[in-house]
Design a protein around this motif. Structure first.
Motif, PDB file in Angstrom:
ATOM      1  N   ARG A  30      -8.770  15.121   4.756  1.00 35.72           N
ATOM      2  CA  ARG A  30     -10.037  15.835   4.530  1.00 35.72           C
ATOM      3  C   ARG A  30     -10.519  15.681   3.091  1.00 35.72           C
ATOM      4  O   ARG A  30     -11.701  15.632   2.804  1.00 35.72           O
ATOM      5  CB  ARG A  30      -9.875  17.323   4.863  1.00 35.72           C
ATOM      6  CG  ARG A  30     -10.277  17.670   6.291  1.00 35.72           C
ATOM      7  CD  ARG A  30     -10.533  19.163   6.447  1.00 35.72           C
ATOM      8  NE  ARG A  30      -9.474  19.963   5.847  1.00 35.72           N
ATOM      9  CZ  ARG A  30      -8.386  20.390   6.476  1.00 35.72           C
ATOM     10  NH1 ARG A  30      -8.221  20.100   7.760  1.00 35.72           N
ATOM     11  NH2 ARG A  30      -7.473  21.097   5.863  1.00 35.72           N
ATOM     12  N   GLU A  31      -9.540  15.573   2.190  1.00 38.21           N
ATOM     13  CA  GLU A  31      -9.906  15.479   0.766  1.00 38.21           C
ATOM     14  C   GLU A  31     -10.139  14.044   0.294  1.00 38.21           C
ATOM     15  O   GLU A  31     -10.190  13.772  -0.903  1.00 38.21           O
ATOM     16  CB  GLU A  31      -8.819  16.155  -0.084  1.00 38.21           C
ATOM     17  CG  GLU A  31      -8.821  17.669   0.146  1.00 38.21           C
ATOM     18  CD  GLU A  31      -7.646  18.370  -0.520  1.00 38.21           C
ATOM     19  OE1 GLU A  31      -6.734  17.663  -1.040  1.00 38.21           O
ATOM     20  OE2 GLU A  31      -7.624  19.612  -0.507  1.00 38.21           O
ATOM     21  N   GLY A  32     -10.203  13.107   1.247  1.00 35.34           N
ATOM     22  CA  GLY A  32     -10.550  11.733   0.876  1.00 35.34           C
ATOM     23  C   GLY A  32      -9.364  10.833   0.578  1.00 35.34           C
ATOM     24  O   GLY A  32      -9.528   9.723   0.065  1.00 35.34           O
ATOM     25  N   GLY A  33      -8.145  11.290   0.912  1.00 30.41           N
ATOM     26  CA  GLY A  33      -6.948  10.482   0.650  1.00 30.41           C
ATOM     27  C   GLY A  33      -6.595   9.563   1.805  1.00 30.41           C
ATOM     28  O   GLY A  33      -7.241   9.560   2.858  1.00 30.41           O
ATOM     29  N   LEU A  34      -5.544   8.762   1.594  1.00 34.48           N
ATOM     30  CA  LEU A  34      -5.087   7.801   2.615  1.00 34.48           C
ATOM     31  C   LEU A  34      -3.690   8.183   3.106  1.00 34.48           C
ATOM     32  O   LEU A  34      -2.814   8.512   2.311  1.00 34.48           O
ATOM     33  CB  LEU A  34      -5.018   6.383   2.026  1.00 34.48           C
ATOM     34  CG  LEU A  34      -6.282   5.788   1.424  1.00 34.48           C
ATOM     35  CD1 LEU A  34      -6.012   4.340   0.994  1.00 34.48           C
ATOM     36  CD2 LEU A  34      -7.426   5.830   2.423  1.00 34.48           C
ATOM     37  N   VAL A  35      -3.498   8.101   4.425  1.00 30.44           N
ATOM     38  CA  VAL A  35      -2.197   8.435   5.012  1.00 30.44           C
ATOM     39  C   VAL A  35      -1.828   7.389   6.073  1.00 30.44           C
ATOM     40  O   VAL A  35      -2.662   7.045   6.925  1.00 30.44           O
ATOM     41  CB  VAL A  35      -2.229   9.836   5.690  1.00 30.44           C
ATOM     42  CG1 VAL A  35      -0.857  10.173   6.281  1.00 30.44           C
ATOM     43  CG2 VAL A  35      -2.654  10.920   4.707  1.00 30.44           C
ATOM     44  N   GLY A  36      -0.592   6.889   6.024  1.00 31.57           N
ATOM     45  CA  GLY A  36      -0.084   6.020   7.093  1.00 31.57           C
ATOM     46  C   GLY A  36       0.263   6.888   8.287  1.00 31.57           C
ATOM     47  O   GLY A  36       0.984   7.879   8.140  1.00 31.57           O
ATOM     48  N   ILE A  37      -0.282   6.552   9.456  1.00 33.43           N
ATOM     49  CA  ILE A  37      -0.055   7.406  10.643  1.00 33.43           C
ATOM     50  C   ILE A  37       0.536   6.607  11.807  1.00 33.43           C
ATOM     51  O   ILE A  37       0.214   5.428  11.994  1.00 33.43           O
ATOM     52  CB  ILE A  37      -1.367   8.072  11.122  1.00 33.43           C
ATOM     53  CG1 ILE A  37      -2.467   6.998  11.269  1.00 33.43           C
ATOM     54  CG2 ILE A  37      -1.812   9.185  10.184  1.00 33.43           C
ATOM     55  CD1 ILE A  37      -3.554   7.379  12.232  1.00 33.43           C
ATOM     56  N   PRO A  38       1.378   7.268  12.616  1.00 36.37           N
ATOM     57  CA  PRO A  38       1.934   6.573  13.777  1.00 36.37           C
ATOM     58  C   PRO A  38       0.960   6.572  14.943  1.00 36.37           C
ATOM     59  O   PRO A  38       0.210   7.539  15.126  1.00 36.37           O
ATOM     60  CB  PRO A  38       3.153   7.439  14.134  1.00 36.37           C
ATOM     61  CG  PRO A  38       2.766   8.821  13.707  1.00 36.37           C
ATOM     62  CD  PRO A  38       1.866   8.659  12.508  1.00 36.37           C
ATOM     63  N   THR A  39       0.892   5.488  15.690  1.00 35.86           N
ATOM     64  CA  THR A  39       0.213   5.512  16.994  1.00 35.86           C
ATOM     65  C   THR A  39       1.158   4.812  17.975  1.00 35.86           C
ATOM     66  O   THR A  39       2.186   4.292  17.566  1.00 35.86           O
ATOM     67  CB  THR A  39      -1.162   4.789  17.000  1.00 35.86           C
ATOM     68  OG1 THR A  39      -0.952   3.390  17.203  1.00 35.86           O
ATOM     69  CG2 THR A  39      -1.963   5.037  15.732  1.00 35.86           C
TER      70      THR A  39
END
Ligand code: TXA
Ligand code: MG
Length: 557
Positions: A30-39
């Motif tokens: 929400r704050e504009g950062g980047l996150v590696g996420i599982p799918t």
């Protein structure tokens, strides 16, 4: 930047702790950062898909070309009207059936909401609902659609574990959420719904057959099956890049697994790397090998294909050969990833069926010759084993034997072999009668088995190859022969018997001359050791197979 690692592999544990991690990841987004996420397909590199600045950071972190648009990840079809317009009913039909899951749909974009950075300026948008509980929870919590390309550095294979995301993206992003290894392993299937019929832009985790079963025939974009001409534009911009490429050049070998394994054997040198199905790994003891999974298990292949390509980068191989599954089901996606890695450098191995029949006296070396065929990727059909299997399972065969030789079956239905042996060995006419019955059942069963398993190399191992009529199934019959003195020594050692007994056994058999005159070709064994003979046999069969293939090719023309 320190990348925070969120371990969410186990979602059944402490609920409060899990919720805190999900909230933390959602807050970063929400704050504009980047996150590696599982799918379920591959890991994604996520940012707020409606935040132009955040999306731009994705392109920087990946080194991704600006003209390559991103996929928006949502939690269900109810989100479609927020970001898309003119949505065809078919989109809902597909979403109801396949979401959450590995299907990305291309729809017309509501450009007033979705920034140009996300769609790379296109008037369409890619949208999907991933099937991973952690990521669905993060999107729900964040309340925004997540733009996420695969989490690899551009040009590298996609990441299927959080560990590979850290390798590629560590220090460049705020966080990585570990949801365990990806269940599917290749990216989503991309279907363009802005044209009629819908068009496949990228084969992926959802097989084309499943889509066509629901909505009828779809068309396939050119970029799926080959390279595009200079200046030609694929409908999915990402398909034009030479993705997933290891440093060494890759050659993909298509065709039946036995045939492609043999083709690679012929081509591979000591510095070659090989990607092959599990069953054929033993053929490449001289090479560095990465296994793709069993030839019949395409899900396993999808899960491993990127790792197999990735792990060659640390090694010194100068070229890579890869076996390729057929294009049914997930095979289309696995083959596409391999072919893209190869820049569509593809060699077709013949997918012909070749059946060899081996026969010969005891001690001549039939076992080593069969081992050589197995080494070449061939399947050995042991007629004795098939016969015993049939005895246990085939009522008609048992009845036929019982009618001719009453009383050879025990009360429990098992065959009294000793009794049958005594009956038939007493009189030649009886043995012929028994063989007649057995072969009548055996031949169609062997034909059925070969038919069922398909193309490839087979070797029939049968004592009575020539007498039974089994030779008629074969492309070539081969007499394995050896000098009598050598055979005496071999069977003395092998069966631990006296010289006299060995000579007696050999004299009771037909002479080499019999086999030589009846078979199509002869493989003579005067080698000192079984290993030496096996190597000689391997060379013999390689030459023979080349001749047979050539004949078949000419015959087919
Ligand atoms: O399984 C997946 O789809 C993964 C996970 C993370 O969801 N994502 C993924 O994203 O593979 P990416 O960016 O690596 O691949 C997206 C592909 C690219 O080839 C891109 O060109 C194409 O989708 N694409 C995106 N938007 C498009 C659009 N509007 N029209 C045509 N192609 C589009
Ligand atoms: Mg990608």
């Amino acid at each position: 930047m320190q990348t925070i690692y969120y371990d969410l592999r186990d979602t059944k544990g402490q609920q409060k702790e899990i919720e805190e991690k999900i909230s933390a990841a959602a807050k970063i987004l929400r704050e504009g950062g980047l996150v590696g996420i599982p799918t379920e397909t591959v890991y994604g590199l996520a940012a707020n898909g409606l935040d132009e600045q955040a999306v731009k950071r994705i392109f920087e972190a990946k080194g991704r070309p600006q003209d390559n648009p991103l996929i928006l990840h949502v939690t269900g079809p109810q989100w479609l009207p927020r970001y898309c317009r003119d949505i065809p009913p078919m989109a809902y039909v597909l979403a109801r059936k396949f979401w959450p899951g590995p299907l990305t749909m291309i729809l017309k974009c509501r450009t007033d909401v979705v920034p140009g950075a996300t769609t790379a300026g296109l008037d369409t948008v890619a949208i999907r609902c991933p099937n991973h509980p952690v990521t669905l929870a993060i999107i729900r919590e964040a309340g925004i659609p997540i733009a996420a390309p695969s989490a690899n550095t551009s040009g590298r294979p996609s990441c299927t574990t959080a560990q590979s995301v850290l390798e590629d993206m560590g220090d460049k992003i705020e966080g990585v959420v570990d949801g365990g290894p990806c269940a599917v392993g290749v990216e989503s299937t991309i279907l363009d719904l802005t044209c009629d019929p819908p068009r496949l832009l990228r084969p992926g985790g959802l097989p084309v057959e499943a889509i066509e079963q629901l909505i009828g025939p779809i068309s396939v974009d050119k970029a799926v099956t080959g390279t595009l001409a200079e200046g030609e534009k694929p409908r999915a911009p990402g398909m034009k890049y030479r993705h997933y490429a290891p440093k060494a050049p890759v050659t993909v070998v298509t065709g039946a697994p036995e045939a492609s394994a043999q083709e690679i054997q012929r081509r591979a040198g000591p510095t070659s790397g090989v990607i092959c199905f599990d069953e054929y790994a033993h053929l490449f003891s001289r090479q560095e090998v990465h296994k793709l999974g069993p030839s019949g298990d395409k899900l396993a292949q999808a899960q491993r294909v990127f790792d197999a390509l990735r792990t060659f980068d640390g090694s010194g191989v100068t070229e890579i050969f890869a076996q390729c599954p057929d294009s049914r089901g997930l095979g289309l996606a696995v083959g596409n990833r391999l072919k893209k890695a190869a820049g569509f450098h593809i060699v077709e191995a013949d997918s012909l069926r070749i059946i060899l029949g081996l026969t010969g006296c005891t001690g001549a070396g039939k076992t080593s010759a069969l081992a050589a065929i197995r080494d070449l990727g061939g399947t050995i059909i042991d007629c004795d084993a098939v016969y015993h299997q049939m005895l246990a399972e085939n009522e008609d065969l048992r009845n036929a034997i019982n009618a001719s030789f009453p009383g050879v079956f025990r009360a429990d239905g098992t065959l009294d072999r000793k009794k049958l042996g005594q009956e038939v060995f007493a009189k030649k006419e009886r043995l012929t009668r028994l063989n007649g019955i057995v072969f009548r059942f055996l031949i169609p069963e062997l034909e059925r088995q070969i038919q069922h398993t398909g193309d490839g190399l087979y070797a029939i191992d049968a004592i009575n190859l020539l007498e039974s009529g089994l030779d008629r199934l074969c492309d070539r019959t081969i007499a394995v022969t050896a000098p009598a003195e050598l055979r005496v020594r071999r069977i003395m050692a092998r069966d631990n018997i006296s010289e006299q007994y060995a000579r007696l056994r050999i004299s009771a058999q037909k002479p080499d001359e019999y086999y030589r005159s009846k078979c199509d070709c002869e493989l003579n064994n005067s080698a000192e050791t079984p290993a030496e003979f096996q190597e000689a046999a391997r060379r013999f069969f390689v030459r023979l197979l080349e001749t047979i293939r050539e004949e078949k090719r000419r015959g087919a023309q």
